[in-house]
Design an enzyme around this catalytic site. Structure first.
Site, PDB file in Angstrom:
ATOM      1  N   THR A  98      40.051  50.842  40.445  1.00  0.00           N
ATOM      2  CA  THR A  98      38.829  51.173  39.728  1.00  0.00           C
ATOM      3  C   THR A  98      37.817  51.716  40.740  1.00  0.00           C
ATOM      4  OG1 THR A  98      38.113  48.881  39.941  1.00  0.00           O
ATOM      5  CG2 THR A  98      39.233  49.488  37.883  1.00  0.00           C
ATOM      6  N   VAL A 114      34.067  50.595  41.348  1.00  0.00           N
ATOM      7  CA  VAL A 114      33.155  49.693  42.048  1.00  0.00           C
ATOM      8  C   VAL A 114      33.935  48.704  42.909  1.00  0.00           C
ATOM      9  CG1 VAL A 114      31.370  47.918  41.759  1.00  0.00           C
ATOM     10  CG2 VAL A 114      31.382  49.923  40.264  1.00  0.00           C
ATOM     11  N   CYS A 115      35.059  48.237  42.400  1.00  0.00           N
ATOM     12  CA  CYS A 115      35.828  47.195  43.083  1.00  0.00           C
ATOM     13  C   CYS A 115      36.167  47.517  44.539  1.00  0.00           C
ATOM     14  CB  CYS A 115      37.102  46.875  42.300  1.00  0.00           C
ATOM     15  SG  CYS A 115      36.780  46.200  40.658  1.00  0.00           S
ATOM     16  N   PRO A 116      36.664  48.718  44.855  1.00  0.00           N
ATOM     17  CA  PRO A 116      37.020  48.940  46.260  1.00  0.00           C
ATOM     18  C   PRO A 116      35.815  48.904  47.190  1.00  0.00           C
ATOM     19  CG  PRO A 116      37.238  50.988  45.023  1.00  0.00           C
ATOM     20  CD  PRO A 116      36.999  49.876  44.027  1.00  0.00           C
ATOM     21  N   ILE A 167      35.318  45.078  47.823  1.00  0.00           N
ATOM     22  CA  ILE A 167      36.470  44.469  48.483  1.00  0.00           C
ATOM     23  C   ILE A 167      36.526  44.906  49.945  1.00  0.00           C
ATOM     24  CG2 ILE A 167      38.997  44.423  48.545  1.00  0.00           C
ATOM     25  CD1 ILE A 167      38.867  44.628  45.422  1.00  0.00           C
TER      26      ILE A 167
END
EC number: 1.11.1.-
Length: 180
Positions: free
Chosen positions: A49, A51-53, A56
């Protein structure tokens, strides 16, 4: 009715994960407790997706600071370990994660996300929940918010350090400042 979690024993867990060396393994709260470590457990909606990276990799880039505070970081989604590994093996410039300094766990049966109150049942994905658990297994901090907003690593580190003082920390407290 929603039950309070802060100040209570955190729900225990054991999940399959992609470890920082990219091997498959397991992560558990009990193991962190046995090693006298704080646990920073964060949930994110899904792999591959947008925003997630960003969050993370931001957590990974600052992992040494968590390690210096005797904390283990564990990222969790409802994706499989195989999807996690494919995302880790994708370069950051291609919206991948690249090498990570902590494990990504797979909550494929949704049990852990449900126990931590972050599962969106009808979608089978987790909200962005962040939980800080002390070495005795007591939930010290929780925050859950909309999936459109990434977390602030500076704030996560600040809260962890505040909790570790054992004192009363006023608004806008920063590491090195006096507690009340």
């Amino acid at each position: 009715m929603v039950e309070r979690m802060v100040g209570k024993q955190a729900p225990t867990f054991e999940m399959e994960a992609v470890m920082k060396d990219k091997s498959f393994g397991k992560v558990s709260l009990e193991e962190n407790m046995k090693n006298d470590k704080w646990t920073v457990l964060f949930f994110y909606p899904m792999d591959f997706t947008f925003v997630c990276p960003t969050e993370i990799t931001a957590m990974s880039d600052r992992y040494d600071e968590f390690e210096d505070l005797d904390a283990e970081v564990i990222g969790v989604s409802t994706d499989t370990i195989h999807t996690h590994k494919a995302w880790i093996n994708t370069d950051r410039k291609d919206n991948g994660l690249g090498d990570l300094n902590y494990p990504l766990a797979a909550d494929t049966n949704h049990e852990v996300a449900r126990n931590y109150g972050v599962l969106i049942e009808e979608e089978g994905i987790a909200l962005r929940g962040l939980f800080i658990i002390n070495p005795e297994g007591e939930m010290q901090y929780q925050t859950v918010f909309h999936n459109n907003i990434g977390r602030d690593v500076d704030e996560t580190l600040r809260v962890l350090q505040a909790l570790q003082t054992g004192g009363l920390c006023p608004a806008n407290w920063r590491p090195g400042q006096e507690t009340l």
